[in-house]
Design a protein around this motif. Structure first.
Motif, short mmCIF file in Angstrom:
data_model
loop_
_atom_site.label_atom_id
_atom_site.label_comp_id
_atom_site.label_asym_id
_atom_site.label_seq_id
_atom_site.Cartn_x
_atom_site.Cartn_y
_atom_site.Cartn_z
N SER A 61 9.00 -5.41 -1.16
CA SER A 61 9.85 -6.50 -0.66
C SER A 61 11.41 -5.90 -0.66
CB SER A 61 10.02 -7.87 -1.37
OG SER A 61 8.52 -8.17 -1.43
N ASN A 62 11.65 -4.77 -0.31
CA ASN A 62 13.04 -4.24 0.23
C ASN A 62 13.80 -4.09 -0.97
OD1 ASN A 62 12.63 -3.93 3.12
ND2 ASN A 62 12.84 -6.06 3.33
N LYS A 64 0.94 -1.31 0.12
CA LYS A 64 0.08 0.00 -0.03
C LYS A 64 0.80 1.08 -0.09
CE LYS A 64 -4.47 -1.41 2.13
NZ LYS A 64 -5.36 -1.25 2.97
N GLY A 65 0.51 2.22 -0.77
CA GLY A 65 1.29 3.44 -0.86
C GLY A 65 0.40 4.29 -1.88
N THR A 91 9.90 4.52 -0.13
CA THR A 91 9.52 3.14 -0.08
C THR A 91 8.01 2.95 -0.14
OG1 THR A 91 9.64 3.15 2.42
CG2 THR A 91 11.94 2.60 1.30
N HIS A 92 7.06 3.90 -0.03
CA HIS A 92 5.75 3.83 -0.01
C HIS A 92 5.13 4.57 -1.26
CE1 HIS A 92 5.86 1.43 3.59
NE2 HIS A 92 6.62 2.17 4.06
N SER A 93 6.02 4.78 -2.02
CA SER A 93 5.43 5.89 -3.27
C SER A 93 5.91 5.28 -4.79
CB SER A 93 5.88 7.23 -3.11
OG SER A 93 5.07 8.03 -4.27
N ILE A 94 4.98 5.15 -5.80
CA ILE A 94 5.22 4.79 -7.19
C ILE A 94 5.25 6.24 -7.69
CG2 ILE A 94 4.33 3.73 -8.99
CD1 ILE A 94 2.42 2.08 -7.40
N ASP A 95 6.81 6.38 -7.90
CA ASP A 95 7.15 7.68 -8.34
C ASP A 95 7.26 7.81 -9.81
OD1 ASP A 95 7.32 9.18 -5.88
OD2 ASP A 95 9.04 8.06 -5.39
#
Length: 286
Positions: free
Chosen positions: A143-144, A6-7, A87-91
């Motif tokens: 997943s890192n 989620k992001g 780490t929580h965004s689709i940029d």
């Protein structure tokens, strides 16, 4: 289905909260290794190369071999020190023409679902990308691991398709043969005619994993202690094609014959159905 991530999607100053769901699944048959005498499952022990002794889980660390036989040990806190922008965004950093991207770059799709408060911006992005042949190129951490990815419209939703980085794409220069062999106009025309005769509408449900189906049939037969019928293998295909035009013509004839038979079968089915309807009408009038 539970989301795997989620992001948000972000491009420019636009922020769209989303959840990521798997868009595919791998249908793979798994096997366990067993001892033949009593079918006891075999476990794998982690042993040290130095003395072949089993190593407890709390004594195992992660190491990177920077030179042959020389390692740098990495602890959990070391990985936590790795900082990238998000780490929580689709940029989305760029929009590009889809037909400019080599298909080899794409490898795994996910569904994107808008979350509360993001429906309007999601719809705007979806409709803006639909029909213009462009995709958003983005970075995302799942997943890192940081992935290159594409955001593209798919039906009523957006999908996130993970991509390979350019350094992961191998060059075909290592291959010896390609399409440089000369062909005649007749061979080319026959091949194109065969392709035209075999062209149909895309129906993905038409294609199934025949090997998996056949393998499951054998597993079920063995589970029921039934005798397995052995099918004769098909004859090997000829690899030394002498007259390519002759082979293409034979293939074309077979394809056209098959289509005519299927057309006749469908016509026969329709004729029978029409005859039944006609008899029913006559019966009703009588």
């Amino acid at each position: 289905m539970r989301p795997i991530w989620k992001g948000s999607i972000s491009f420019g100053l636009v922020y769209i909260p989303v959840a990521v769901y798997p868009a595919t699944r791998e249908e793979k048959i798994s096997f366990r290794q067993l001892r033949s005498s009593d079918l006891s499952p075999i476990r794998y022990k982690k042993v040290a190369e130095a003395d072949s002794k089993e190593v407890p889980a709390d004594q195992i660390v992660k190491g990177f071999e920077y030179e042959r036989g020389r390692y740098v040990v990495m602890k959990d806190e070391d990985f936590e020190k790795v900082r990238i922008e998000s780490t929580h965004s689709i940029d989305i950093t760029d929009f590009v023409e889809l037909d400019q991207v080599d298909p080899k770059f794409f490898y795994k799709p996910y569904f994107l679902e808008p979350q509360k408060g993001g429906e309007k911006a999601y719809a705007v992005l979806h409709k803006s990308l639909s029909g213009i042949g462009k995709i958003g190129i983005a970075k995302v951490v799942i997943s890192n691991r940081e992935h290159l990815a594409a955001v593209k419209p798919d039906g009523l939703f957006l999908i996130l398709e993970l991509m390979h980085f350019a350094s992961e794409i191998l060059s075909a220069e290592v291959l010896k043969n390609g399409s440089t062999t000369a062909v005649t106009d007749k061979e080319l025309k026959m091949a194109q005619a065969l392709i035209d005769s075999m062209t149909v509408g895309w129906q993905p449900e038409k294609y199934r994993d025949e090997y998996r189906t056949a393998l499951m049939e054998i597993i079920e037969q063995k589970a029921q202690h039934r005798e397995i019928a052995v099918k004769a293998p098909p004859p090997p295909a000829a690899t030394n094609v002498v007259d390519l035009v002759k082979v293409l013509q034979k293939s074309l004839n077979r394809t056209q014959s098959g289509r005519q038979k299927r057309g006749s079968a469908r016509s026969g089915t329709r004729s029978t159905a029409a005859l039944v309807k006609q008899k029913r009408r006559v019966g009703a009038l009588g």
